[in-house]
Design an enzyme around this catalytic site. Structure first.
Site, short mmCIF file in Angstrom:
data_model
loop_
_atom_site.label_atom_id
_atom_site.label_comp_id
_atom_site.label_asym_id
_atom_site.label_seq_id
_atom_site.Cartn_x
_atom_site.Cartn_y
_atom_site.Cartn_z
N GLU A 100 0.78 -1.23 0.00
CA GLU A 100 0.00 0.00 0.00
C GLU A 100 0.82 1.29 0.00
O GLU A 100 0.68 2.12 0.90
CB GLU A 100 -0.96 0.01 1.20
CG GLU A 100 -2.04 -1.05 1.11
CD GLU A 100 -3.06 -0.96 2.25
OE1 GLU A 100 -4.17 -1.48 2.08
OE2 GLU A 100 -2.73 -0.36 3.30
N GLU B 129 -6.17 -8.09 0.42
CA GLU B 129 -6.84 -7.78 1.68
C GLU B 129 -8.32 -7.54 1.43
O GLU B 129 -8.69 -6.79 0.53
CB GLU B 129 -6.22 -6.52 2.35
CG GLU B 129 -4.80 -6.72 2.83
CD GLU B 129 -4.26 -5.48 3.55
OE1 GLU B 129 -5.07 -4.64 3.99
OE2 GLU B 129 -3.02 -5.37 3.66
#
Length: 510
Positions: free
Chosen positions: A348, A452
């Protein structure tokens, strides 16, 4: 018999040769069975919201690294501010508080701190002037930049700020803040210019906060006990028996420096990762190593081990080289393990702080660092957070053997989900997520990975049946990802974020 053996050897050799040739020409090979994984979040990279009790024993734990503080003078009735956001004086003339009025803590010990301002300078005294005026001019910390915070009581919002010269800061006027108050330090009245009312604005509870909070004497004991007990061998057995075939393990960059990681990090996480590989082999699980926290922080969040919310990763070539070295270290260490399935180069990165060009440069170098040690491990490229084209990494990933694009899907963290009903959330999965995943999944592009997701949402009062339907919708869509998916996370004090709890209590069926 000899002729048959020779024929079999020749057929096998031709097959191996064909495989090598096809690999050398960048032919994409899909995994035999898509990943059905769970993240082991909060284990080797701390996230306080996953296990809040980990922070319970920290002295003066209100004041951890990265905590944002705003100070309102009881005499001027206005907030302290770094004029121009930094590079100038400290004033006490703001009627409301925002960025320039927020001071981020750097913790030295439980009572001594540095204060970092909006443009990243540190509050100190003007040592080249009269030595008492409060300024925010230095980009580094020294004696002049050390302050103590004294509270009226343990839970009071009234504080005094003691400077390195032994005096307290005071708001003499709205434009003049000095460190020369020597009055009664036991009185806390509204007529005292050295008294300020604090407001907490932002808080981080990551690896840096927990280790620096406990300090060098206690942190090793606390962290080793956490690593030893939070995830154990029986968890790997549970995972293998409940429809999963892999784990994604977030790690921090300091793991490559074990057994002497830089302060304040604690030695020992590498040995725990070694155990994870042993357990994975025992129970037939694959491992995705995920560099969750890169040096300098790639997104400013606690899960990237940011000290104060700043994003420093990728700003220099040295930083990128350091990160590549971490990837190379981890791949070299585990390349011979049958459980090493993939290496995720970074988790991320946040746009626009991390530019696409910087990320592409790193991803190319990281990919070849993996390949120097493993020809079979998949290499996972995480998409950036923010408003980006989810195919923006295709130019770097296309043509690279066993490359994967990681996308994260949450029906959270955006106002569009605030008032959605159960059915609207489910429809969003079937329509929007299907379209998003289809867009990033192409026949000749990299594999896709929903790295995720979670069966949690903004819906209030949802029933068990509602959660089952929501989870089933996501499983139905995410199984189309060509590399697979990974639930966030195995264990969490928040039940719906804990896949272990969800499975045991019948809220999700794999």
């Amino acid at each position: 018999m000899a002729l048959n053996s020779a024929r079999n050897w020749l057929i096998t050799s031709i097959g191996v040769l064909f495989f090598v040739v096809s690999v050398s020409h960048g032919r994409k090979i899909s995994p035999n069975s898509p990943i059905r994984a769970v993240n082991l979040g909060g284990w080797l990279v701390t996230e306080g919201w996953i296990k809040p009790s980990l922070f319970d024993g920290i002295p003066n734990k209100d004041f951890l690294d990265g905590t944002g503080l705003q100070f309102k003078s009881v005499t001027t009735k206005k907030y302290l501010s770094a004029e121009l956001g930094g590079g100038s004086i400290i004033v006490a003339n703001r009627t409301s508080a925002s960025g320039w009025e927020t001071f981020k803590l750097w913790r030295i010990n439980e009572t001594a701190f540095n204060f970092r301002v909006f443009h990243n300078q540190f509050v100190g005294l003007n040592v080249k002037g009269n030595g008492i005026d409060a300024v925010a001019e230095s980009n580094i910390t020294g004696t002049s930049e050390i302050f103590q915070l004294l509270r009226e009581s343990d839970d009071s919002k009234r504080v005094r700020i003691k400077a390195s010269n032994g005096y307290f800061l005071q708001a003499k006027t709205e434009e003049l803040v000095t460190a020369d108050y020597a009055g009664d330090s036991t009185a806390w009245g509204d007529d005292d210019p050295s008294v300020f009312v604090i407001t907490f604005s932002g808080r981080l509870e990551g690896e840096f906060q927990v280790t620096n909070g406990y300090g060098p004497n206690k942190a090793p004991q606390v962290m080793r006990e956490h690593w030893r007990t939070f995830i154990v061998e029986e968890d790997f057995e549970f995972i293998s028996k409940n429809g999963l075939n892999a784990v994604r393990i977030p790690v921090g960059w300091w793991i490559a420096k074990d057994p002497v990681p830089p302060k304040p990090y604690v030695r020992g996480s590498l040995q725990i990762l070694d155990k994870a590989f042993i357990w994975a082999k025992t129970y037939g699980l694959k491992i995705i190593i995920d560099l969750h926290a890169a040096p300098g922080s790639q997104n400013g969040y606690e899960h990237s081990a940011s000290r104060d919310g700043s994003i420093e990763w990728g700003k220099t070539d040295a930083n990128i080289h350091q990160t590549v070295a971490v990837i190379e270290f981890l791949t070299a260490r585990y390349a011979s393990s049958p459980s090493l399935y993939a290496v995720e180069l970074i988790n991320e990165p946040r746009s626009p702080s991390v530019t696409l060009e910087t990320l592409k440069k790193y991803y190319k170098a990281g990919y070849y660092a993996v390949r120097r040690h493993s020809s079979t491990a998949f290499v996972v490229f995480s998409n950036r957070l923010g408003q980006i084209d989810s195919r923006e990494l295709f130019p770097v990933a296309n043509g690279l053997f066993r490359s994967v694009i990681d996308v994260h899907y949450y029906n959270l963290f955006s106002s569009i989900f605030d008032n959605m009903t159960v059915q609207q959330n489910i429809d969003f999965i079937h329509t929007n997520r299907t379209n998003e995943l289809s867009y990033v999944t192409t026949s000749n592009g990299p594999l896709t990975f929903v790295g995720e997701w979670v069966a949690e949402w903004q819906v209030k009062g949802a029933t068990k049946e509602d959660f089952l339907r929501f989870g089933e919708a996501q499983l139905e869509v995410y199984k189309r990802a060509t590399f697979g998916w990974a639930y966030w996370t195995l264990k969490n004090v928040n039940n719906h974020w804990s896949l272990e709890w969800m499975i045991k209590n019948g809220y999700i069926k794999l």
